[in-house]
Design an enzyme around this catalytic site. Structure first.
Site, short mmCIF file in Angstrom:
data_model
loop_
_atom_site.label_atom_id
_atom_site.label_comp_id
_atom_site.label_asym_id
_atom_site.label_seq_id
_atom_site.Cartn_x
_atom_site.Cartn_y
_atom_site.Cartn_z
N GLU A 260 -59.38 -38.17 107.73
CA GLU A 260 -58.62 -38.13 106.47
C GLU A 260 -59.53 -37.50 105.43
OE1 GLU A 260 -55.54 -39.04 105.80
OE2 GLU A 260 -55.07 -39.80 107.79
N CYS A 294 -57.76 -38.24 96.93
CA CYS A 294 -57.69 -37.02 97.75
C CYS A 294 -56.36 -36.29 97.54
CB CYS A 294 -57.92 -37.34 99.21
SG CYS A 294 -56.90 -38.67 99.81
P1 NAD Z 1 -70.19 -37.03 100.46
O1 NAD Z 1 -69.57 -35.93 101.21
O2 NAD Z 1 -71.67 -37.11 100.43
O3 NAD Z 1 -69.68 -38.46 100.99
C1 NAD Z 1 -68.32 -38.78 101.20
C2 NAD Z 1 -68.31 -40.13 101.95
O4 NAD Z 1 -68.82 -39.92 103.26
C3 NAD Z 1 -69.22 -41.18 101.31
O5 NAD Z 1 -68.58 -42.44 101.41
C4 NAD Z 1 -70.48 -41.15 102.16
O6 NAD Z 1 -71.12 -42.42 102.23
C5 NAD Z 1 -69.94 -40.77 103.51
N1 NAD Z 1 -70.90 -40.01 104.30
C6 NAD Z 1 -71.69 -38.99 103.87
N2 NAD Z 1 -72.42 -38.51 104.89
C7 NAD Z 1 -72.08 -39.25 105.99
C8 NAD Z 1 -72.48 -39.22 107.35
N3 NAD Z 1 -73.35 -38.32 107.83
N4 NAD Z 1 -71.92 -40.14 108.19
C9 NAD Z 1 -71.02 -41.04 107.75
N5 NAD Z 1 -70.59 -41.10 106.48
C10 NAD Z 1 -71.11 -40.20 105.61
O7 NAD Z 1 -69.65 -36.90 99.02
P2 NAD Z 1 -69.51 -37.81 97.74
O8 NAD Z 1 -70.51 -37.35 96.69
O9 NAD Z 1 -69.45 -39.25 98.03
O10 NAD Z 1 -68.09 -37.28 97.29
C11 NAD Z 1 -67.98 -35.88 97.11
C12 NAD Z 1 -66.69 -35.34 97.56
O11 NAD Z 1 -66.19 -35.98 98.70
C13 NAD Z 1 -65.61 -35.51 96.54
O12 NAD Z 1 -65.68 -34.52 95.60
C14 NAD Z 1 -64.38 -35.40 97.36
O13 NAD Z 1 -64.07 -34.05 97.52
C15 NAD Z 1 -64.78 -35.95 98.69
N6 NAD Z 1 -64.26 -37.31 98.89
C16 NAD Z 1 -63.05 -37.42 99.48
C17 NAD Z 1 -62.51 -38.66 99.67
C18 NAD Z 1 -61.17 -38.83 100.32
O14 NAD Z 1 -60.52 -39.84 100.12
N7 NAD Z 1 -60.72 -37.89 101.14
C19 NAD Z 1 -63.19 -39.79 99.26
C20 NAD Z 1 -64.46 -39.65 98.65
C21 NAD Z 1 -64.98 -38.38 98.49
#
Ligand code: NAD
Length: 485
Positions: A260, A294
């Site tokens: 997702e 999202c």
């Molecule tokens: P990010 O990409 O670093 O992290 C997103 C999520 O993934 C966080 O909860 C993080 O803990 C987890 N994550 C990161 N690397 C991981 C890994 N290797 N294994 C497992 N989990 C991992 O980004 P962020 O700074 O938290 O958010 C940035 C962008 O992410 C936002 O701008 C948005 O576009 C997207 N986002 C989308 C959703 C959604 O509901 N689809 C939710 C949060 C963030």
């Protein structure tokens, strides 16, 4: 839970984060922790323990045992436990909501509403678990041919910080309703909400090991869990880049997954609508959870004949949004959830080259507040139009031709949500046919509901949560032909 870990910090009302492994609350075997920050004040609320590899191995062993116990638990007993957990979520919605607002920032009305919706989804998935029928295929005398559906096995799930209850609970509910066990790594930035959810399952009588909750260094945890032979299915909600990483890792072990991921939802406002009503509906959707959703509408294409009236109504409604600490009554938009997000939004706006009609800056107060922002005259090459803003920013763009604007709407690699406003039934059907998105709303900005599936396609991922499709990924299908001897 040990006394120290179960105590709620009296000063803030913020519960102490802990790991939940094999039916026990623990600080884990390591000494690494991370501070949890209140995004409305910048203050430290508590510390979340980070799991070691040994903790993860304990969680995996517990999930393997828990799966055997859970799949052998009669469905009616499983159903009763899960409905009881949903009842507890409703009873505790105020407590869960308060923790959520403290650690994530959204207004209390949104937080408590989210706890209630988590309970509703759990009820729905639980009943879908009862309906996960197989079938008998007619053959001949002396033989039977059956199709059997059963839980795939222990699940590894990873959830982000924007929906601290809804995100984790979607994974837990589907896994448990399908008869699976789960190791969930919820977000280290919003751990207490996940802890309170896990307590609902524990207090409802869920056997030890069926649900295990961990926090840790995300990449370390996902590498470890996905590679483990115990894990049969991977579930992730988060950004597209991380989703691609985890999907590739799951694929390298031939494990199915649900992804997702993000979006960049277009809104098309046709020339036949009431521009004021359309703008007001869009403003409500745009600033929910400070735009950190999202499915948040994030590119507003408005027919040139309606553009000026729409913009004016949009700015008026935006300036009326009450921004503040989500704990205060009447607040409609809280801070961004973390400093990273505020910096990213600020960069997208300041580098866009667009005209700022309102907002366009961080608020001069503690915490991570950013003003609700409306932009016009956005240059076509602005990063904001291709990079998911995930914040309270609304770029409004005029168009002349509907075919041409649909091409622009569909031009990004995402396929999650899309919105259309028209009073003409034929146009509504045209928009529904042409939008490349898994979640469509016409003449309003609909939120997710348990009774219908949510999910995207293209780079927004695959698999569905909710609806009659919500358990599909968590079930395997067996074909059984039986010669009666
Ligand atoms: P990010 O990409 O670093 O992290 C997103 C999520 O993934 C966080 O909860 C993080 O803990 C987890 N994550 C990161 N690397 C991981 C890994 N290797 N294994 C497992 N989990 C991992 O980004 P962020 O700074 O938290 O958010 C940035 C962008 O992410 C936002 O701008 C948005 O576009 C997207 N986002 C989308 C959703 C959604 O509901 N689809 C939710 C949060 C963030």
């Amino acid at each position: 839970m040990s006394t120290a870990l179960s105590e709620t910090a009296a000063a803030t009302g913020y519960p102490s984060p802990a790991l939940y492994i094999d039916g026990e609350w623990t600080a884990g075997s390591g000494d690494r922790t991370e501070p949890v920050i209140n995004p409305a004040t910048g203050e430290v609320l508590g510390h979340v323990p980070l799991a070691t590899a040994a903790d993860l191995d304990r969680a995996l062993a517990a999930a393997a045992r828990g799966w055997r116990v859970w799949r052998d638990t009669p469905v009616l007993r499983r159903t009763a436990i899960l409905h009881r957990a949903a009842d507890l979520m409703r009873e505790r919605a105020a407590e869960i909501g308060r923790a959520m607002t403290l650690e994530q920032g959204k207004p209390l009305t949104e937080s408590t509403g989210e706890a209630g919706r988590a309970a509703a989804l759990l009820d729905w998935d639980t009943e879908e678990g009862r309906r996960a029928y197989g079938r008998i295929i007619p053959t001949g005398p002396g033989e039977s041919l059956r199709v059997v559906r059963e839980g795939i096995g222990p699940v590894a799930a990873f959830t982000p910080w924007n929906f601290p209850a809804g995100g984790p609970n979607r994974k837990i509910a589907a896994a448990l309703a399908a008869g699976c066990s789960i190791v969930l790594k919820a977000s280290e930035e919003v751990p207490a909400t996940a802890v309170l959810l896990a307590r609902c399952y524990q207090d409802a009588g869920l056997p030890a090991g069926v649900l295990n909750l961990v926090f840790g260094v995300p990449a370390e945890v996902s590498e470890h869990l996905i590679a483990s032979p115990t894990i049969r299915f991977v579930a992730f909600t988060g950004s597209v880049p991380v989703g691609k990483l985890l999907a590739a890792r799951a694929g390298s072990f031939m494990k199915p997954a649900i992804m997702e991921l993000g979006g960049h939802a277009p809104v098309i406002v046709c020339d036949d609508v009431d521009p004021v009503a359309a703008a007001q509906a869009c403003v409500r959707a745009k600033f929910t959870n400070a735009g950190q959703v999202c499915t948040s509408p994030s590119r507003f294409f408005v027919h040139e004949s309606q553009h000026d009236a729409f913009v004016q109504a949009f700015v008026t409604a935006t300036e009326a949004v009450v921004v503040g600490n989500g704990l205060e009554p009447g607040v409609q938009m809280g801070p961004l959830a973390n400093a990273r997000r505020r910096e990213a939004v600020d960069r997208l706006v300041s580098e866009s080259g667009a005209q700022v009609l309102t907002g366009g800056h961080a608020l001069d107060r503690p915490g991570f507040f950013y003003a609700p922002t409306v932009l016009i005259d956005v240059p076509p090459d602005a990063a904001l139009l291709t990079e998911e803003p995930f914040g309270p920013v609304a770029p409004i763009l005029p168009y002349t031709d509907l075919d041409e604007v649909m091409d622009r709407a569909n031009s990004l690699p995402y396929g999650l949500a899309a919105y259309g406003f028209t009073h003409r039934a034929d146009r509504a059907e045209w928009l529904i046919d042409r939008f490349e998105a898994g979640i469509l709303s016409i003449n309003h900005a609909g939120g997710s509901v348990p009774i219908a599936p949510s999910g995207g396609f293209k780079e927004s991922g695959y698999g569905r949560e909710g609806g009659s499709e919500g358990l599909d990924g968590y079930l395997i299908t067996k074909r059984v032909s039986h010669k009666l001897v």
